[in-house]
Design a protein around this motif. Structure first.
Motif, PDB file in Angstrom:
ATOM      1  N   VAL A  30       0.794  -1.221   0.000  1.00  0.00           N
ATOM      2  CA  VAL A  30       0.000   0.000   0.000  1.00  0.00           C
ATOM      3  C   VAL A  30       0.830   1.277   0.000  1.00  0.00           C
ATOM      4  O   VAL A  30       0.301   2.359  -0.256  1.00  0.00           O
ATOM      5  CB  VAL A  30      -0.965   0.018   1.209  1.00  0.00           C
ATOM      6  CG1 VAL A  30      -1.981  -1.108   1.113  1.00  0.00           C
ATOM      7  CG2 VAL A  30      -0.198  -0.049   2.530  1.00  0.00           C
ATOM      8  N   ASP A  31       2.142   1.183   0.263  1.00  0.00           N
ATOM      9  CA  ASP A  31       2.948   2.403   0.346  1.00  0.00           C
ATOM     10  C   ASP A  31       3.684   2.729  -0.950  1.00  0.00           C
ATOM     11  O   ASP A  31       4.391   3.731  -1.013  1.00  0.00           O
ATOM     12  CB  ASP A  31       3.955   2.294   1.494  1.00  0.00           C
ATOM     13  CG  ASP A  31       4.978   1.193   1.284  1.00  0.00           C
ATOM     14  OD1 ASP A  31       4.625   0.191   0.625  1.00  0.00           O
ATOM     15  OD2 ASP A  31       6.112   1.327   1.775  1.00  0.00           O
ATOM     16  N   VAL A  97      -6.635  -3.016  -0.648  1.00  0.00           N
ATOM     17  CA  VAL A  97      -6.963  -3.988   0.403  1.00  0.00           C
ATOM     18  C   VAL A  97      -8.462  -4.267   0.460  1.00  0.00           C
ATOM     19  O   VAL A  97      -8.874  -5.442   0.504  1.00  0.00           O
ATOM     20  CB  VAL A  97      -6.409  -3.519   1.768  1.00  0.00           C
ATOM     21  CG1 VAL A  97      -6.932  -4.407   2.897  1.00  0.00           C
ATOM     22  CG2 VAL A  97      -4.878  -3.533   1.750  1.00  0.00           C
ATOM     23  N   GLY A 117      -0.029  -6.320   8.982  1.00  0.00           N
ATOM     24  CA  GLY A 117       0.704  -5.206   8.432  1.00  0.00           C
ATOM     25  C   GLY A 117       2.113  -5.599   8.017  1.00  0.00           C
ATOM     26  O   GLY A 117       2.487  -6.774   8.055  1.00  0.00           O
ATOM     27  N   HIS A 170       3.014  -0.225   8.521  1.00  0.00           N
ATOM     28  CA  HIS A 170       1.727  -0.058   7.838  1.00  0.00           C
ATOM     29  C   HIS A 170       0.721  -1.046   8.430  1.00  0.00           C
ATOM     30  O   HIS A 170       0.645  -2.201   7.999  1.00  0.00           O
ATOM     31  CB  HIS A 170       1.897  -0.267   6.335  1.00  0.00           C
ATOM     32  CG  HIS A 170       2.715   0.791   5.680  1.00  0.00           C
ATOM     33  ND1 HIS A 170       2.178   1.970   5.229  1.00  0.00           N
ATOM     34  CD2 HIS A 170       4.047   0.872   5.456  1.00  0.00           C
ATOM     35  CE1 HIS A 170       3.138   2.728   4.731  1.00  0.00           C
ATOM     36  NE2 HIS A 170       4.284   2.083   4.869  1.00  0.00           N
ATOM     37  N   ALA A 173      -2.052  -2.905   6.135  1.00  0.00           N
ATOM     38  CA  ALA A 173      -1.646  -3.732   4.996  1.00  0.00           C
ATOM     39  C   ALA A 173      -1.871  -5.214   5.281  1.00  0.00           C
ATOM     40  O   ALA A 173      -1.924  -5.655   6.430  1.00  0.00           O
ATOM     41  CB  ALA A 173      -0.177  -3.483   4.669  1.00  0.00           C
ATOM     42  N   TYR A 175      -0.930  -9.385   3.593  1.00  0.00           N
ATOM     43  CA  TYR A 175      -0.065 -10.134   2.692  1.00  0.00           C
ATOM     44  C   TYR A 175      -0.553 -11.575   2.655  1.00  0.00           C
ATOM     45  O   TYR A 175      -1.265 -12.037   3.552  1.00  0.00           O
ATOM     46  CB  TYR A 175       1.401 -10.056   3.124  1.00  0.00           C
ATOM     47  CG  TYR A 175       1.763 -10.821   4.367  1.00  0.00           C
ATOM     48  CD1 TYR A 175       2.317 -12.103   4.294  1.00  0.00           C
ATOM     49  CD2 TYR A 175       1.556 -10.280   5.628  1.00  0.00           C
ATOM     50  CE1 TYR A 175       2.663 -12.812   5.436  1.00  0.00           C
ATOM     51  CE2 TYR A 175       1.903 -10.974   6.785  1.00  0.00           C
ATOM     52  CZ  TYR A 175       2.442 -12.239   6.679  1.00  0.00           C
ATOM     53  OH  TYR A 175       2.771 -12.936   7.814  1.00  0.00           O
ATOM     54  N   THR A 361      -0.689  -6.636  -5.905  1.00  0.00           N
ATOM     55  CA  THR A 361      -1.294  -5.543  -5.143  1.00  0.00           C
ATOM     56  C   THR A 361      -2.532  -4.994  -5.835  1.00  0.00           C
ATOM     57  O   THR A 361      -3.571  -4.772  -5.209  1.00  0.00           O
ATOM     58  CB  THR A 361      -0.260  -4.419  -4.934  1.00  0.00           C
ATOM     59  OG1 THR A 361       0.816  -4.919  -4.145  1.00  0.00           O
ATOM     60  CG2 THR A 361      -0.880  -3.225  -4.242  1.00  0.00           C
TER      61      THR A 361
END
Length: 392
Positions: A30-31, A97, A117, A170, A173, A175, A361
């Motif tokens: 997300v960053d 997300v 995160g 984060h 986030a 994964y 992503t």
């Protein structure tokens, strides 16, 4: 679209999920709001050529063939273009997300995601200062993070050697612990919903009549279609060139190495900013993934070796045994933005490719945008910056 009541057929030249879906770092990153096409990266171009084992490398031998792409990369690095690219990437990432939660809603899919995160790490004060502009951009675009001190990093990740200066956590986030398993789960549900898969057959061209696609020419016959959605990555340019669309894609090669999970106890992924790689705890072990290599042909396994060397330098765990290694080519346009939208002059051909290292992503939010286009003719967000005719 299958869930929405359409009859969908997927044609894949390979095995479902065996492309970059198999080998990615597993992050919904997300960053990553800034495109790689920007002035600071452009200024470091000679460094890319000088260091074959750096996080970003361009092979000398491929420079002549890559030159047109690099010229477009330089044009996309203008401040106005970077601002435009950052705005659209931030919009997509804010929705990445939630889109994945909507798409991977069945227990078998949802259980493959972790929601703790991830942590971006800066080894030096200089790197932490260099990230301040990016931190401001994240806040400006509503992407939440929490600063972490060196002592806080050690508390969160005791397996790390005590050399990190600062970090950025984060919390929102997610994964996946098994990217290939995730794709396989989605594939099984698609087939269970009535979807059809044509596997191991290559599309030779899109068949058209009077401003519309009518089907696909395969190696061994034709497939009729009312709509065509092209998501063929590096195979896309040749298929859309007859439709008048230019897509100057190049392959951005990445590598991963799997090591034993128990050796490095991690409960969140770690992104090492200066070294350009990610360590992700997965179901099958610890995945060390990353690097960007442009102009690659045969794999340069020294770039996988350097991932192992990074891990040995960063983790206080000697004797990390390698299990497997992998490389994959990600489709990348010069402005580091995907191409999403309908082909001008054709009422039923939609494109969605060129997601560079943000393929996983942005997959689910891309699916939502393509679904909008097919249902209503327009996406829910303004994605004009991703126009399919921007290079034509």
């Amino acid at each position: 679209m299958q869930r929405a009541g359409r009859q969908v057929t997927v044609v894949d030249a390979g095995e479902i999920g065996r492309g970059c879906s198999f080998g990615n770092a597993g992050l919904i990153a997300v960053d990553h709001v800034q495109p790689l096409a920007r002035p600071d990266v452009l200024l470091g171009a000679f460094g890319m050529l000088a260091n074959p084992l750096g996080p970003l490398h361009l092979r000398w031998a491929s420079l002549p063939s890559l030159l047109p792409w690099l010229v477009r990369f330089a044009l996309a690095s203008r401040p106005s273009a970077v601002r435009k690219g950052t705005d659209i990437l931030a919009l997509l990432l804010r929705n990445a997300v939630p889109a994945w939660r909507q798409l991977a809603s069945e227990p078998g899919e949802a259980n493959l995601f972790q929601r703790q995160g991830y942590l971006t790490l800066f080894e030096t004060a200089q790197a932490a200062r260099a990230a301040e502009d990016e931190n401001r951009l994240l806040l400006e675009h509503g992407i939440r993070f929490e600063p972490v001190s060196g002592s806080g990093i050690r508390a969160m990740c005791p397996a790390l050697k005590p050399q990190m200066h600062a970090g950025r956590f984060h919390p929102d986030a997610i994964y996946t612990t098994d990217p290939f398993g995730l794709v396989q789960n989605l594939y099984r549900r698609f087939v269970g919903d009535g979807g059809i898969v044509v596997e191991g057959r290559r599309v030779l061209r899109i068949l058209t009549e009077a401003g519309a696609a009518v089907g696909l020419q395969l190696q061994d016959g034709e497939l009729k279609a009312d709509n065509v959605v092209l998501t063929a990555g590096n195979g896309s340019p040749d298929l859309i060139r007859p439709l008048g669309v230019k897509a100057p894609l190049t392959s951005e090669r990445g590598y991963h190495v799997m090591v034993e999970a128990g050796k490095v106890p991690l409960n969140i992924p770690l992104l090492f900013a200066e070294r350009g790689f990610v360590a992700t705890p997965m179901a099958s072990g610890l995945r060390l993934a990353g690097t960007v290599e442009l102009g690659a042909h045969a794999p340069d396994w020294k770039r996988a070796d350097v991932l192992r060397r990074h891990a040995a330098e960063l983790f206080d765990r000697p004797g990390l045994a390698e299990q497997t290694r992998w490389f994959g080519d990600r489709p990348t346009l010069p402005d580091y933005l995907p191409m999403i939208g309908m082909v001008p002059g054709y009422r039923n051909v939609t494109l969605a490719f060129g997601h560079q290292h943000l393929g996983l992503t942005l997959a689910a939010i891309t699916a939502e945008l393509v679904g909008d286009i097919l249902r209503t003719g327009a996406p829910r967000h303004d994605i004009s910056a991703l126009s399919v005719s921007r290079f034509s």
